[in-house]
Enzyme design. Structure first.
Site, PDB file in Angstrom:
ATOM      1  N   THR A 130       0.909  -1.262  -0.024  1.00 18.48           N
ATOM      2  CA  THR A 130       0.109  -0.048   0.169  1.00 18.48           C
ATOM      3  C   THR A 130       0.953   1.312  -0.107  1.00 18.48           C
ATOM      4  OG1 THR A 130      -1.800  -1.208   1.188  1.00 18.48           O
ATOM      5  CG2 THR A 130      -1.880   1.259   1.205  1.00 18.48           C
TER       6      THR A 130
ATOM      7  N   GLU B 169      -6.397  -5.302   3.712  1.00 17.87           N
ATOM      8  CA  GLU B 169      -6.188  -6.468   2.730  1.00 17.87           C
ATOM      9  C   GLU B 169      -7.625  -6.287   1.739  1.00 17.87           C
ATOM     10  OE1 GLU B 169      -4.290 -10.058   3.828  1.00 17.87           O
ATOM     11  OE2 GLU B 169      -3.585  -9.357   5.783  1.00 17.87           O
TER      12      GLU B 169
ATOM     13  N   THR C 234     -10.914  -3.519   1.053  1.00 14.85           N
ATOM     14  CA  THR C 234     -12.074  -2.924   1.702  1.00 14.85           C
ATOM     15  C   THR C 234     -13.340  -4.016   1.108  1.00 14.85           C
ATOM     16  OG1 THR C 234     -12.680  -1.879  -0.350  1.00 14.85           O
ATOM     17  CG2 THR C 234     -11.517  -0.609   1.409  1.00 14.85           C
TER      18      THR C 234
HETATM   19  N1  COS Z   1      -4.451 -13.938  -8.526  1.00 12.49           N
HETATM   20  C1  COS Z   1      -3.560 -13.952  -9.702  1.00 12.49           C
HETATM   21  N2  COS Z   1      -3.473 -12.803 -10.714  1.00 12.49           N
HETATM   22  C2  COS Z   1      -4.408 -12.118 -10.419  1.00 12.49           C
HETATM   23  C3  COS Z   1      -5.515 -11.892  -9.526  1.00 12.49           C
HETATM   24  C4  COS Z   1      -5.452 -13.092  -8.343  1.00 12.49           C
HETATM   25  N3  COS Z   1      -6.133 -12.854  -7.402  1.00 12.49           N
HETATM   26  N4  COS Z   1      -6.173 -10.779  -9.678  1.00 12.49           N
HETATM   27  C5  COS Z   1      -5.842 -10.166 -10.784  1.00 12.49           C
HETATM   28  N5  COS Z   1      -4.883 -11.156 -11.205  1.00 12.49           N
HETATM   29  C6  COS Z   1      -3.926 -10.699 -12.433  1.00 12.49           C
HETATM   30  C7  COS Z   1      -5.211 -10.588 -13.653  1.00 12.49           C
HETATM   31  O1  COS Z   1      -5.470 -11.834 -14.089  1.00 12.49           O
HETATM   32  C8  COS Z   1      -4.557  -9.643 -14.613  1.00 12.49           C
HETATM   33  O2  COS Z   1      -3.376 -10.304 -15.290  1.00 12.49           O
HETATM   34  P1  COS Z   1      -3.209 -10.061 -16.920  1.00 12.49           P
HETATM   35  O3  COS Z   1      -3.080  -8.717 -17.107  1.00 12.49           O
HETATM   36  O4  COS Z   1      -1.938 -10.834 -17.197  1.00 12.49           O
HETATM   37  O5  COS Z   1      -4.687 -10.673 -17.652  1.00 12.49           O
HETATM   38  C9  COS Z   1      -3.676  -8.806 -13.681  1.00 12.49           C
HETATM   39  O6  COS Z   1      -3.560  -9.331 -12.526  1.00 12.49           O
HETATM   40  C10 COS Z   1      -4.361  -7.471 -13.552  1.00 12.49           C
HETATM   41  O7  COS Z   1      -5.686  -7.755 -12.909  1.00 12.49           O
HETATM   42  P2  COS Z   1      -6.737  -6.649 -13.135  1.00 12.49           P
HETATM   43  O8  COS Z   1      -6.686  -5.805 -14.285  1.00 12.49           O
HETATM   44  O9  COS Z   1      -7.964  -7.414 -12.734  1.00 12.49           O
HETATM   45  O10 COS Z   1      -6.354  -5.624 -11.811  1.00 12.49           O
HETATM   46  P3  COS Z   1      -7.296  -4.446 -11.407  1.00 12.49           P
HETATM   47  O11 COS Z   1      -6.434  -3.311 -11.351  1.00 12.49           O
HETATM   48  O12 COS Z   1      -8.642  -4.348 -11.915  1.00 12.49           O
HETATM   49  O13 COS Z   1      -7.410  -4.846  -9.900  1.00 12.49           O
HETATM   50  C11 COS Z   1      -8.460  -5.679  -7.889  1.00 12.49           C
HETATM   51  C12 COS Z   1      -8.246  -5.855  -9.348  1.00 12.49           C
HETATM   52  C13 COS Z   1      -9.443  -4.414  -7.572  1.00 12.49           C
HETATM   53  C14 COS Z   1      -9.254  -6.967  -7.423  1.00 12.49           C
HETATM   54  C15 COS Z   1      -7.062  -5.405  -7.057  1.00 12.49           C
HETATM   55  O14 COS Z   1      -6.738  -4.416  -7.529  1.00 12.49           O
HETATM   56  C16 COS Z   1      -7.190  -5.435  -5.567  1.00 12.49           C
HETATM   57  O15 COS Z   1      -7.606  -6.597  -5.046  1.00 12.49           O
HETATM   58  N6  COS Z   1      -7.256  -4.244  -5.066  1.00 12.49           N
HETATM   59  C17 COS Z   1      -7.393  -4.369  -3.547  1.00 12.49           C
HETATM   60  C18 COS Z   1      -5.712  -4.168  -3.274  1.00 12.49           C
HETATM   61  C19 COS Z   1      -5.823  -4.658  -1.576  1.00 12.49           C
HETATM   62  O16 COS Z   1      -6.280  -5.335  -0.993  1.00 12.49           O
HETATM   63  N7  COS Z   1      -4.844  -3.507  -1.072  1.00 12.49           N
HETATM   64  C20 COS Z   1      -4.958  -3.523   0.424  1.00 12.49           C
HETATM   65  C21 COS Z   1      -3.562  -3.958   0.773  1.00 12.49           C
HETATM   66  S1  COS Z   1      -3.419  -4.233   2.360  1.00 12.49           S
HETATM   67  S2  COS Z   1      -1.728  -5.562   2.799  1.00 12.49           S
END
Ligand code: COS
Length: 399
Positions: free
Chosen positions: A124, A361, A363
């Protein structure tokens, strides 16, 4: 299904430890915002900070279900202890064991077992929270090394960390595919940790900013292949979210246990308040929701242990358990009334602590996005591709 006697024996051990060792210091940690150093040493000695470390590096190599039970039982007494253990394992030991090179594992993991070294996870940033791909920290190549600059915020456990894993952009312009990870020691020149953050809850848990000021890292510090950082951490968070679900579950269970005991003892209108249906209904709703949350959390852990795809289950487990945690801790305060509003009865601490579970981790809103994407992926698969269909593209699709 996922119940087994070994896990239940382990649960009893952790419950006894939590009640005998954690409970006496939990309130003080909340008041002083300091994690108790003797308790930290006990967590180290009992290998609770390296539960997920593979046996080949000397670790206990517990499965996710056992780890989840540990986090649940510790959080039942103290959320700060629960999150300290959860983060050290699922955001520290697990990514090293799963994405580290052989040399990195040999460098980091044995010390996590013998010395209780803590590994922290830096993802983050001020501009990259839910949008984890918005990382601004960057590492550029210089004479065969890497030069890392930037910062990470809201990081758990940094003041007692030995090793740091951090994401940084190594290929600007390639978006999420340009993010890589690095692992390095806390003594590396240019690395520093900011002051402890003041928070709504989880006061005992250490939260701070990491600063990277021209940190020079060797090629061997690259953690997994270049450009894989985003995916590594998405996978790490899939597992971490089960731990946050377990934490919420434990905080909810702790609040319910206190409410039951109080309702049995507290007399109003000449009888225990437990005789009132208003109280009984609250207790029944709390217990039912906790049981449902437990099933989701354990099922996600079990699916992960069996090697199945578990991102949807872990998002559901975290989402539901954290909302159940909020409901149950709120109701527990209501049952205790004025006594619940006072710090002496612990439920207000659980109420403050559990809020993090709806944020950290990912929201609750992010969990809903993850779940919806999985549902819609299934939907896409169920629909024949438009090019091969004979019917008009505008025809409604039956589902
Ligand atoms: N496992 C493996 N690969 C993943 C994945 C997962 N759970 N989620 C996404 N990916 C991969 C996708 O397949 C994609 O791969 P390709 O580009 O090769 O096709 C790539 O990662 C990008 O994925 P996507 O475009 O879906 O990403 P987004 O930016 O749209 O993000 C969310 C998706 C919103 C789900 C993600 O950014 C997220 O979880 N955000 C929250 C972060 C978080 O929890 N922060 C708090 C940290 S506290 S330690």
């Amino acid at each position: 299904m996922w119940w087994n006697p070994k896990v239940e024996i382990f649960r009893r051990e952790i419950r006894a430890f939590a009640e005998e060792v954690v409970a006496p210091v939990a309130q003080r940690m909340d008041e002083t915002s300091e994690f108790d150093s003797d308790l930290l040493q006990q967590l180290r000695d009992r290998h609770l900070l390296c539960l997920l470390c593979p046996v080949e590096y000397g670790g206990p190599d517990y499965d996710t279900l056992t780890y989840v039970v540990a986090v649940e039982e510790l959080s039942r007494i103290c959320g700060s202890t629960g999150i300290t253990v959860a983060a050290a394992n699922s955001l520290g030991v697990w990514p090293v064991a799963n994405f580290g090179s052989k040399a990195q594992k040999e460098m980091v993991l044995p010390g996590a077992v013998t010395e209780g070294h803590v590994i922290v996870f830096g993802l983050t940033e001020p501009g990259a929270g839910s949008d984890a791909g918005g990382t601004k920290s960057a590492a550029s190549r210089q004479d065969g090394d890497w030069l890392l600059n930037g910062s990470k915020c809201f990081i758990t456990n940094p003041h007692f960390a030995e090793w740091i894993i951090a994401t940084a952009v190594t290929r600007p312009g390639e978006g999420k595919h340009g993010i890589s990870s690095f692992v390095f020691h806390k003594s590396t020149t240019g690395f520093s940790v900011g002051k402890r953050e003041h928070k709504l809850g989880l006061h005992g848990s250490d939260t701070a900013t990491l600063h990277f000021d021209n940190i020079r890292l060797s090629a061997g510090a690259l953690f997994g292949p270049e450009g894989e950082g985003f995916k590594q951490f998405m996978k790490t968070l899939d597992g971490g979210r089960i731990g946050i679900g377990a934490m919420a579950l434990g905080l909810a269970q702790g609040a319910l246990d206190i409410a039951i005991e109080y309702a049995g003892k507290r007399r109003q209108f000449g009888r225990p308040i437990a005789d009132q249906q208003a109280i009984q209904w609250k207790l029944a709703d709390m217990a039912t929701q906790i049981e449902a949350a437990r099933h989701l959390v354990y099922q996600a852990a079990d699916t992960k242990d069996k090697g199945g795809s578990f991102a949807r289950q872990s998002a559901m487990a975290k989402l539901y358990a954290s909302e159940v945690g909020r409901f149950c801790t709120y109701q527990a305060i209501q049952i205790l009334g004025g006594a619940g509003y006072m710090t002496a009865n612990r439920v207000e601490r659980h109420y403050r602590d559990v809020k993090l579970c709806e944020i950290g981790e990912g929201t609750s809103e992010i969990q809903r996005i993850v779940i919806a994407r999985h549902l819609l992926k299934d939907f896409e698969r169920a629909v024949e591709p438009a090019a091969t269909r004979e019917v008009a593209a505008t025809e409604p699709v039956e589902i």
